[in-house]
Design a protein around this motif. Structure first.
Motif, PDB file in Angstrom:
ATOM      1  N   TYR A   1       7.081 -12.986   0.325  1.00 32.60           N
ATOM      2  CA  TYR A   1       7.437 -12.802   1.738  1.00 32.60           C
ATOM      3  C   TYR A   1       8.666 -11.944   1.977  1.00 32.60           C
ATOM      4  O   TYR A   1       9.013 -11.654   3.112  1.00 32.60           O
ATOM      5  CB  TYR A   1       7.556 -14.186   2.405  1.00 32.60           C
ATOM      6  N   HIS A   2       9.343 -11.528   0.907  1.00 36.53           N
ATOM      7  CA  HIS A   2      10.415 -10.546   1.043  1.00 36.53           C
ATOM      8  C   HIS A   2       9.741  -9.185   0.900  1.00 36.53           C
ATOM      9  O   HIS A   2       9.331  -8.801  -0.209  1.00 36.53           O
ATOM     10  CB  HIS A   2      11.464 -10.773  -0.052  1.00 36.53           C
ATOM     11  N   LEU A   3       9.609  -8.461   2.003  1.00 33.98           N
ATOM     12  CA  LEU A   3       8.725  -7.295   2.014  1.00 33.98           C
ATOM     13  C   LEU A   3       9.041  -6.276   0.917  1.00 33.98           C
ATOM     14  O   LEU A   3       8.127  -5.822   0.216  1.00 33.98           O
ATOM     15  CB  LEU A   3       8.741  -6.632   3.397  1.00 33.98           C
ATOM     16  N   GLU A   4      10.310  -5.925   0.768  1.00 34.96           N
ATOM     17  CA  GLU A   4      10.683  -4.936  -0.264  1.00 34.96           C
ATOM     18  C   GLU A   4      10.386  -5.461  -1.668  1.00 34.96           C
ATOM     19  O   GLU A   4       9.765  -4.773  -2.484  1.00 34.96           O
ATOM     20  CB  GLU A   4      12.187  -4.615  -0.175  1.00 34.96           C
ATOM     21  N   LYS A   5      10.857  -6.676  -1.930  1.00 41.73           N
ATOM     22  CA  LYS A   5      10.689  -7.229  -3.281  1.00 41.73           C
ATOM     23  C   LYS A   5       9.226  -7.532  -3.575  1.00 41.73           C
ATOM     24  O   LYS A   5       8.747  -7.314  -4.677  1.00 41.73           O
ATOM     25  CB  LYS A   5      11.563  -8.480  -3.465  1.00 41.73           C
ATOM     26  N   LEU A   6       8.497  -8.019  -2.566  1.00 44.98           N
ATOM     27  CA  LEU A   6       7.063  -8.250  -2.738  1.00 44.98           C
ATOM     28  C   LEU A   6       6.386  -6.952  -3.167  1.00 44.98           C
ATOM     29  O   LEU A   6       5.596  -6.928  -4.113  1.00 44.98           O
ATOM     30  CB  LEU A   6       6.441  -8.762  -1.432  1.00 44.98           C
ATOM     31  N   SER A   7       6.705  -5.855  -2.477  1.00 44.24           N
ATOM     32  CA  SER A   7       5.998  -4.610  -2.773  1.00 44.24           C
ATOM     33  C   SER A   7       6.382  -4.072  -4.158  1.00 44.24           C
ATOM     34  O   SER A   7       5.509  -3.626  -4.908  1.00 44.24           O
ATOM     35  CB  SER A   7       6.206  -3.571  -1.680  1.00 44.24           C
ATOM     36  N   THR A   8       7.657  -4.148  -4.538  1.00 44.49           N
ATOM     37  CA  THR A   8       8.009  -3.630  -5.872  1.00 44.49           C
ATOM     38  C   THR A   8       7.442  -4.535  -6.979  1.00 44.49           C
ATOM     39  O   THR A   8       6.945  -4.042  -7.994  1.00 44.49           O
ATOM     40  CB  THR A   8       9.531  -3.460  -6.060  1.00 44.49           C
TER      41      THR A   8
ATOM     42  N   LYS B   1      -2.596   7.395 -11.705  1.00 46.07           N
ATOM     43  CA  LYS B   1      -3.808   8.120 -12.105  1.00 46.07           C
ATOM     44  C   LYS B   1      -4.905   7.164 -12.598  1.00 46.07           C
ATOM     45  O   LYS B   1      -6.080   7.489 -12.552  1.00 46.07           O
ATOM     46  CB  LYS B   1      -3.469   9.103 -13.232  1.00 46.07           C
ATOM     47  N   ASN B   2      -4.483   6.007 -13.074  1.00 39.54           N
ATOM     48  CA  ASN B   2      -5.455   5.094 -13.679  1.00 39.54           C
ATOM     49  C   ASN B   2      -5.912   3.984 -12.750  1.00 39.54           C
ATOM     50  O   ASN B   2      -6.303   2.913 -13.196  1.00 39.54           O
ATOM     51  CB  ASN B   2      -4.860   4.473 -14.943  1.00 39.54           C
ATOM     52  N   LEU B   3      -5.817   4.262 -11.441  1.00 41.18           N
ATOM     53  CA  LEU B   3      -6.163   3.242 -10.465  1.00 41.18           C
ATOM     54  C   LEU B   3      -7.311   3.724  -9.583  1.00 41.18           C
ATOM     55  O   LEU B   3      -7.278   4.843  -9.082  1.00 41.18           O
ATOM     56  CB  LEU B   3      -4.926   2.966  -9.594  1.00 41.18           C
ATOM     57  N   LYS B   4      -8.324   2.881  -9.416  1.00 41.08           N
ATOM     58  CA  LYS B   4      -9.477   3.258  -8.593  1.00 41.08           C
ATOM     59  C   LYS B   4      -9.547   2.311  -7.388  1.00 41.08           C
ATOM     60  O   LYS B   4      -9.689   1.097  -7.563  1.00 41.08           O
ATOM     61  CB  LYS B   4     -10.745   3.151  -9.448  1.00 41.08           C
ATOM     62  N   PHE B   5      -9.427   2.848  -6.204  1.00 46.62           N
ATOM     63  CA  PHE B   5      -9.535   2.023  -4.985  1.00 46.62           C
ATOM     64  C   PHE B   5     -10.980   1.592  -4.767  1.00 46.62           C
ATOM     65  O   PHE B   5     -11.895   2.418  -4.845  1.00 46.62           O
ATOM     66  CB  PHE B   5      -9.041   2.805  -3.764  1.00 46.62           C
ATOM     67  N   LYS B   6     -11.159   0.304  -4.493  1.00 43.98           N
ATOM     68  CA  LYS B   6     -12.504  -0.219  -4.263  1.00 43.98           C
ATOM     69  C   LYS B   6     -12.495  -1.122  -3.033  1.00 43.98           C
ATOM     70  O   LYS B   6     -11.472  -1.705  -2.683  1.00 43.98           O
ATOM     71  CB  LYS B   6     -12.947  -1.072  -5.462  1.00 43.98           C
ATOM     72  N   ASN B   7     -13.654  -1.235  -2.415  1.00 45.37           N
ATOM     73  CA  ASN B   7     -13.826  -2.133  -1.273  1.00 45.37           C
ATOM     74  C   ASN B   7     -15.039  -3.012  -1.577  1.00 45.37           C
ATOM     75  O   ASN B   7     -15.751  -2.759  -2.546  1.00 45.37           O
ATOM     76  CB  ASN B   7     -14.062  -1.299  -0.015  1.00 45.37           C
ATOM     77  N   ALA B   8     -15.270  -4.033  -0.790  1.00 43.17           N
ATOM     78  CA  ALA B   8     -16.437  -4.876  -1.058  1.00 43.17           C
ATOM     79  C   ALA B   8     -16.977  -5.472   0.235  1.00 43.17           C
ATOM     80  O   ALA B   8     -16.311  -5.475   1.268  1.00 43.17           O
ATOM     81  CB  ALA B   8     -16.082  -5.981  -2.037  1.00 43.17           C
ATOM     82  N   LYS B   9     -18.200  -5.987   0.134  1.00 41.55           N
ATOM     83  CA  LYS B   9     -18.835  -6.674   1.273  1.00 41.55           C
ATOM     84  C   LYS B   9     -18.299  -8.096   1.375  1.00 41.55           C
ATOM     85  O   LYS B   9     -17.836  -8.659   0.374  1.00 41.55           O
ATOM     86  CB  LYS B   9     -20.344  -6.747   1.045  1.00 41.55           C
TER      87      LYS B   9
ATOM     88  N   ILE C   1       0.837  -1.207   0.000  1.00 40.38           N
ATOM     89  CA  ILE C   1       0.000   0.000   0.000  1.00 40.38           C
ATOM     90  C   ILE C   1       0.870   1.255   0.000  1.00 40.38           C
ATOM     91  O   ILE C   1       0.613   2.217  -0.739  1.00 40.38           O
ATOM     92  CB  ILE C   1      -0.955  -0.007   1.228  1.00 40.38           C
ATOM     93  N   LYS C   2       1.904   1.264   0.826  1.00 37.31           N
ATOM     94  CA  LYS C   2       2.806   2.416   0.902  1.00 37.31           C
ATOM     95  C   LYS C   2       3.409   2.717  -0.470  1.00 37.31           C
ATOM     96  O   LYS C   2       3.457   3.863  -0.911  1.00 37.31           O
ATOM     97  CB  LYS C   2       3.924   2.098   1.918  1.00 37.31           C
ATOM     98  N   ASN C   3       3.821   1.654  -1.131  1.00 34.49           N
ATOM     99  CA  ASN C   3       4.433   1.786  -2.455  1.00 34.49           C
ATOM    100  C   ASN C   3       3.422   2.258  -3.511  1.00 34.49           C
ATOM    101  O   ASN C   3       3.748   3.065  -4.391  1.00 34.49           O
ATOM    102  CB  ASN C   3       5.032   0.419  -2.836  1.00 34.49           C
ATOM    103  N   ILE C   4       2.184   1.788  -3.394  1.00 31.20           N
ATOM    104  CA  ILE C   4       1.145   2.213  -4.340  1.00 31.20           C
ATOM    105  C   ILE C   4       0.846   3.700  -4.162  1.00 31.20           C
ATOM    106  O   ILE C   4       0.755   4.453  -5.130  1.00 31.20           O
ATOM    107  CB  ILE C   4      -0.153   1.385  -4.145  1.00 31.20           C
ATOM    108  N   ILE C   5       0.718   4.112  -2.897  1.00 27.01           N
ATOM    109  CA  ILE C   5       0.407   5.523  -2.628  1.00 27.01           C
ATOM    110  C   ILE C   5       1.543   6.418  -3.140  1.00 27.01           C
ATOM    111  O   ILE C   5       1.305   7.450  -3.767  1.00 27.01           O
ATOM    112  CB  ILE C   5       0.129   5.730  -1.121  1.00 27.01           C
ATOM    113  N   LYS C   6       2.770   5.967  -2.920  1.00 23.90           N
ATOM    114  CA  LYS C   6       3.939   6.721  -3.386  1.00 23.90           C
ATOM    115  C   LYS C   6       3.929   6.853  -4.917  1.00 23.90           C
ATOM    116  O   LYS C   6       4.349   7.869  -5.465  1.00 23.90           O
ATOM    117  CB  LYS C   6       5.210   5.979  -2.929  1.00 23.90           C
ATOM    118  N   SER C   7       3.439   5.817  -5.584  1.00 22.98           N
ATOM    119  CA  SER C   7       3.458   5.815  -7.047  1.00 22.98           C
ATOM    120  C   SER C   7       2.425   6.773  -7.649  1.00 22.98           C
ATOM    121  O   SER C   7       2.535   7.168  -8.809  1.00 22.98           O
ATOM    122  CB  SER C   7       3.201   4.405  -7.584  1.00 22.98           C
ATOM    123  N   ASN C   8       1.396   7.110  -6.856  1.00 23.33           N
ATOM    124  CA  ASN C   8       0.412   8.109  -7.274  1.00 23.33           C
ATOM    125  C   ASN C   8      -0.187   7.830  -8.663  1.00 23.33           C
ATOM    126  O   ASN C   8      -0.236   8.701  -9.526  1.00 23.33           O
ATOM    127  CB  ASN C   8       1.099   9.494  -7.245  1.00 23.33           C
TER     128      ASN C   8
END
Ligand SMILES: [Zn+2]
Length: 309
Positions: free
Chosen positions: A291-298, A41-49, A32-39
């Motif tokens: 499970y490698h936090l940095e590599k997983l996120s990138t 424009k073509n991504l829409k956050f969604k949630n669900a039941k 999530i941190k990496n996604i927010i940093k990437s900013n």
């Protein structure tokens, strides 16, 4: 151009595991941190039941779903098997994960979004029809495939699982369904110790591609080009689901494969191009391992970015 939907819920952080467990909520926090940093424009956050009982029943027996519900702890963390743990919010989190996939499928079918990624945990591909295992409780992707077929009345659905472990749960749920093609590339002779070439499903609808420890980028890409894509083209699915695990990365201690971030981008591009040409551009991808936090996120963010392009 239509956006990519990113399904996420804060409840995915509330599935708590014992200290030192690799499948912990830092995984999602890093992504999530990496996604927010990437900013993007073509991504829409969604949630669900949360998925309801009837949806869960597409992949599991009534007996299993009831058994899990009864286990739900009030405060503590309980052990379900060797490495699978349940905290008070675990089941809700797993059900919302399935709910996200189902909503993502609806939205992609209705063309509200171009495609979708479900950033969820606990993962799903080891959960069998009647068994929680390998950090997993519900067969998210297996349920998604059944939902497309039984509720949405599509004829043929394909699933590609590139997590480094065999998707035994998805295989179990789809074994008897010739209209669902399940393709899994994974390291041989590690957990869950299944996924040999001769496990082929009721009507040749399972394709297991085990590779040896040390498998490199060249082998990975050759399998994508010469085995996975030709098989998908031959099968002619109407919808493509992806079990996206990034634990085959060379720096991930859980496996011995030598795959790189660029290989995950490579397979994503090839699957996207396949879907674009042959199945109406319809892709929904779900997070499994890594499970490698940095590599997983990138790797995960590169996968999402490639879906958006
Ligand atoms: Zn895995």
């Amino acid at each position: 151009m239509k956006k990519t939907a990113l399904y996420y819920s804060n409840i995915f952080l509330e599935h708590i595991v014992p200290n030192g467990h690799p499948e912990n909520n830092n995984r999602i926090k890093f992504i999530i941190k990496n996604i927010i940093k990437s900013n993007f424009k073509n991504l829409k956050f969604k949630n669900a039941k949360p998925a309801n009982h009837n949806i869960l029943k597409l992949g599991h027996t009534e007996r299993y779903i009831n058994w899990l519900s009864q286990l739900k702890p009030a405060k503590e963390i309980i052990k379900i098997d060797q490495d699978t743990f349940m905290s008070p919010k675990t089941l809700e989190s797993a059900k919302i994960g399935v709910g996200c996939l189902v909503d993502a499928i609806d939205n992609v079918l209705e063309k509200k979004y171009r495609n979708a990624f479900c950033l969820l945990r606990p993962p799903g591909h080891h959960a069998e029809r009647e068994k929680a295992m390998g950090f997993c409780f519900f067969s998210t992707i297996g349920i998604g495939a059944k939902y497309l077929k039984k509720i949405k009345q599509l004829y043929k659905i394909a699933i590609v699982d590139f997590d480094v472990h065999h998707g035994n749960g998805t295989q179990d749920v789809l074994w008897n369904d010739p209209d669902c093609l399940f393709i899994s590339i994974h390291q041989d002779k590690i957990f869950p110790f299944t996924g040999s070439k001769n496990e082929t499903g009721i009507k040749n609808n399972i394709l297991n591609i085990p590779v040896n420890a040390g498998s490199n980028s060249t082998e990975f890409r050759s399998i994508v080009d010469n085995i996975i894509i030709p098989r998908l083209i031959k099968f002619e699915p109407e919808f493509l689901l992806i079990s996206a695990g990034f634990d085959g990365h060379q720096d991930d201690q859980i496996s011995q494969t030598q795959w790189a971030e660029s290989d995950f981008i490579y397979i994503t591009k090839k699957l996207k191009s396949f879907a674009n040409q042959f199945c109406g551009d319809r892709i929904v991808s779900c997070l499994e391992g890594g499970y490698h936090l940095e590599k997983l996120s990138t790797c995960c963010v590169s996968h999402i970015k490639t879906l958006m392009e």
